[in-house]
Design a protein around this motif. Structure first.
Motif, mmCIF file in Angstrom:
data_model
loop_
_atom_site.group_PDB
_atom_site.id
_atom_site.type_symbol
_atom_site.label_atom_id
_atom_site.label_comp_id
_atom_site.label_asym_id
_atom_site.label_seq_id
_atom_site.Cartn_x
_atom_site.Cartn_y
_atom_site.Cartn_z
ATOM 1 N N MET A 266 36.766 -47.410 6.105
ATOM 2 C CA MET A 266 37.028 -46.167 5.384
ATOM 3 C C MET A 266 37.148 -46.413 3.879
ATOM 4 S SD MET A 266 36.626 -44.364 7.965
ATOM 5 C CE MET A 266 36.706 -42.786 7.253
ATOM 6 N N LYS A 267 37.133 -47.694 3.503
ATOM 7 C CA LYS A 267 37.167 -48.012 2.078
ATOM 8 C C LYS A 267 35.957 -47.434 1.356
ATOM 9 C CE LYS A 267 39.682 -52.366 2.388
ATOM 10 N NZ LYS A 267 39.598 -53.814 2.161
ATOM 11 N N LEU A 268 34.798 -47.448 2.010
ATOM 12 C CA LEU A 268 33.598 -46.902 1.387
ATOM 13 C C LEU A 268 33.739 -45.406 1.097
ATOM 14 C CD1 LEU A 268 30.613 -48.662 3.189
ATOM 15 C CD2 LEU A 268 31.256 -48.828 0.782
ATOM 16 N N VAL A 269 34.354 -44.687 2.014
ATOM 17 C CA VAL A 269 34.579 -43.253 1.798
ATOM 18 C C VAL A 269 35.467 -43.075 0.569
ATOM 19 C CG1 VAL A 269 35.555 -41.126 2.745
ATOM 20 C CG2 VAL A 269 34.309 -42.687 4.235
ATOM 21 N N PHE A 270 36.553 -43.837 0.517
ATOM 22 C CA PHE A 270 37.478 -43.723 -0.611
ATOM 23 C C PHE A 270 36.788 -44.049 -1.931
ATOM 24 C CE2 PHE A 270 40.223 -45.775 -3.710
ATOM 25 C CZ PHE A 270 41.121 -44.748 -3.959
ATOM 26 N N TRP A 271 36.104 -45.195 -2.003
ATOM 27 C CA TRP A 271 35.527 -45.618 -3.281
ATOM 28 C C TRP A 271 34.372 -44.734 -3.726
ATOM 29 C CZ3 TRP A 271 38.289 -47.919 -6.568
ATOM 30 C CH2 TRP A 271 39.285 -48.801 -6.156
ATOM 31 N N ALA A 272 33.529 -44.308 -2.794
ATOM 32 C CA ALA A 272 32.444 -43.382 -3.159
ATOM 33 C C ALA A 272 33.031 -42.069 -3.662
ATOM 34 C CB ALA A 272 31.521 -43.145 -1.977
ATOM 35 N N GLY A 273 34.057 -41.573 -2.974
ATOM 36 C CA GLY A 273 34.712 -40.338 -3.405
ATOM 37 C C GLY A 273 35.421 -40.503 -4.739
ATOM 38 N N PHE A 274 36.101 -41.627 -4.901
ATOM 39 C CA PHE A 274 36.816 -41.901 -6.152
ATOM 40 C C PHE A 274 35.856 -41.898 -7.338
ATOM 41 C CE2 PHE A 274 38.058 -45.081 -9.332
ATOM 42 C CZ PHE A 274 39.278 -44.578 -9.733
ATOM 43 N N TRP A 275 34.745 -42.620 -7.227
ATOM 44 C CA TRP A 275 33.811 -42.708 -8.348
ATOM 45 C C TRP A 275 33.095 -41.387 -8.594
ATOM 46 C CZ3 TRP A 275 34.658 -45.935 -11.915
ATOM 47 C CH2 TRP A 275 35.245 -47.162 -11.630
ATOM 48 N N ALA A 276 32.742 -40.665 -7.531
ATOM 49 C CA ALA A 276 32.115 -39.353 -7.714
ATOM 50 C C ALA A 276 33.072 -38.416 -8.443
ATOM 51 C CB ALA A 276 31.715 -38.762 -6.361
ATOM 52 N N PHE A 277 34.330 -38.403 -8.022
ATOM 53 C CA PHE A 277 35.346 -37.569 -8.649
ATOM 54 C C PHE A 277 35.565 -37.971 -10.105
ATOM 55 C CE2 PHE A 277 39.757 -36.832 -9.859
ATOM 56 C CZ PHE A 277 39.905 -35.474 -9.590
ATOM 57 N N LEU A 278 35.710 -39.272 -10.357
ATOM 58 C CA LEU A 278 35.985 -39.762 -11.707
ATOM 59 C C LEU A 278 34.836 -39.457 -12.667
ATOM 60 C CD1 LEU A 278 38.117 -41.355 -13.362
ATOM 61 C CD2 LEU A 278 36.736 -43.385 -12.909
ATOM 62 N N VAL A 279 33.615 -39.727 -12.257
ATOM 63 C CA VAL A 279 32.462 -39.459 -13.126
ATOM 64 C C VAL A 279 32.339 -37.959 -13.381
ATOM 65 C CG1 VAL A 279 29.934 -39.580 -13.278
ATOM 66 C CG2 VAL A 279 31.233 -41.568 -12.498
ATOM 67 N N ASP A 280 32.551 -37.155 -12.349
ATOM 68 C CA ASP A 280 32.491 -35.703 -12.512
ATOM 69 C C ASP A 280 33.525 -35.220 -13.528
ATOM 70 O OD1 ASP A 280 31.847 -32.883 -11.729
ATOM 71 O OD2 ASP A 280 33.927 -32.964 -11.037
ATOM 72 N N GLN A 281 34.758 -35.614 -13.349
ATOM 73 C CA GLN A 281 35.814 -35.145 -14.246
ATOM 74 C C GLN A 281 35.648 -35.694 -15.663
ATOM 75 O OE1 GLN A 281 38.433 -32.765 -13.566
ATOM 76 N NE2 GLN A 281 36.802 -32.427 -12.075
ATOM 77 N N ALA A 282 35.195 -36.940 -15.790
ATOM 78 C CA ALA A 282 34.982 -37.525 -17.121
ATOM 79 C C ALA A 282 33.862 -36.805 -17.869
ATOM 80 C CB ALA A 282 34.664 -39.017 -16.995
ATOM 81 N N THR A 283 32.764 -36.495 -17.177
ATOM 82 C CA THR A 283 31.670 -35.795 -17.849
ATOM 83 C C THR A 283 32.077 -34.374 -18.232
ATOM 84 O OG1 THR A 283 30.693 -35.168 -15.710
ATOM 85 C CG2 THR A 283 29.831 -37.161 -16.790
ATOM 86 N N LYS A 284 32.819 -33.713 -17.367
ATOM 87 C CA LYS A 284 33.279 -32.359 -17.696
ATOM 88 C C LYS A 284 34.230 -32.382 -18.888
ATOM 89 C CE LYS A 284 32.802 -30.528 -13.029
ATOM 90 N NZ LYS A 284 33.539 -30.269 -11.787
ATOM 91 N N TYR A 285 35.157 -33.328 -18.897
ATOM 92 C CA TYR A 285 36.079 -33.436 -20.029
ATOM 93 C C TYR A 285 35.301 -33.686 -21.320
ATOM 94 C CZ TYR A 285 39.877 -34.772 -23.057
ATOM 95 O OH TYR A 285 40.753 -34.808 -24.102
ATOM 96 N N PHE A 286 34.330 -34.578 -21.251
ATOM 97 C CA PHE A 286 33.550 -34.926 -22.439
ATOM 98 C C PHE A 286 32.804 -33.715 -22.994
ATOM 99 C CE2 PHE A 286 29.601 -36.522 -24.398
ATOM 100 C CZ PHE A 286 30.164 -37.256 -25.445
ATOM 101 N N VAL A 287 32.089 -32.989 -22.148
ATOM 102 C CA VAL A 287 31.296 -31.871 -22.667
ATOM 103 C C VAL A 287 32.148 -30.664 -23.043
ATOM 104 C CG1 VAL A 287 29.180 -32.582 -21.507
ATOM 105 C CG2 VAL A 287 30.651 -30.921 -20.421
ATOM 106 N N VAL A 288 33.208 -30.409 -22.287
ATOM 107 C CA VAL A 288 34.035 -29.231 -22.582
ATOM 108 C C VAL A 288 34.939 -29.470 -23.782
ATOM 109 C CG1 VAL A 288 35.875 -27.724 -21.706
ATOM 110 C CG2 VAL A 288 33.970 -28.342 -20.219
ATOM 111 N N HIS A 289 35.576 -30.635 -23.842
ATOM 112 C CA HIS A 289 36.577 -30.871 -24.883
ATOM 113 C C HIS A 289 36.078 -31.691 -26.067
ATOM 114 C CE1 HIS A 289 39.616 -29.000 -22.391
ATOM 115 N NE2 HIS A 289 39.176 -29.724 -21.380
#
Length: 156
Positions: free
Chosen positions: A1-24
């Motif tokens: 289940m580590k793969l589920v966690f890490w894939a989800g973690f990186w997808a979430f992190l990249v998504d939020q980082a890109t949104k923060y960058f373009v919005v703010h």
């Protein structure tokens, strides 16, 4: 289940980082649009209060909470499903991508009241009027991956 966690973690992190960058940082909220590599890639700010392509976007607070609940229920179901009928590596990564993307859009709804969409791609004379984000890409790739490699199809 580590793969589920890490894939989800990186997808979430990249998504939020890109949104923060373009919005703010790029202030796309105020600027509205930025041509990056026209017409292939542009940033167009769009606040999506509904689901894909703005469907069910009545803007009501109850709709927002219903969409948050649905995203959380789907994420929980996908996690439960892959723990009970464990797929191979690609299926676990796909599940993580779907969950991470869904949670990224949930955070947007909690913070902004809508999902921050900003990627716009057009090509070859076809003008795309819609914007999307990294979470949408993750959700799509995760759902497609689960269709191919989920459940009892333990390949890869």
């Amino acid at each position: 289940m580590k793969l589920v966690f890490w894939a989800g973690f990186w997808a979430f992190l990249v998504d939020q980082a890109t949104k923060y960058f373009v919005v703010h940082v790029l202030a796309l909220r105020e600027v509205g649009q930025i041509e990056v590599l026209p017409p292939l890639l542009n940033f167009h700010m769009a606040w999506n209060k509904g689901i894909n392509f703005g469907l069910f976007a009545d803007g009501s607070d109850i709709a927002r909470w219903i969409l948050i609940a649905i995203a959380l229920l789907i994420s929980g179901f996908v996690y439960y499903w892959v723990t009970k009928d464990r797929p191979g590596k690609l299926g676990l990564i796909a599940a993580g991508l779907l969950i991470g993307g869904a949670l990224g859009n949930v955070v947007d709804r909690l913070l902004y009241g809508a999902v921050a969409d900003f990627l716009n791609m057009s090509c070859c004379g076809v003008v795309n009027p819609y914007a999307f984000n990294v979470a949408d890409i993750s959700i799509f790739a995760g759902a497609l991956g689960l269709a191919f490699w989920g459940g009892s199809q333990k390949q890869a």
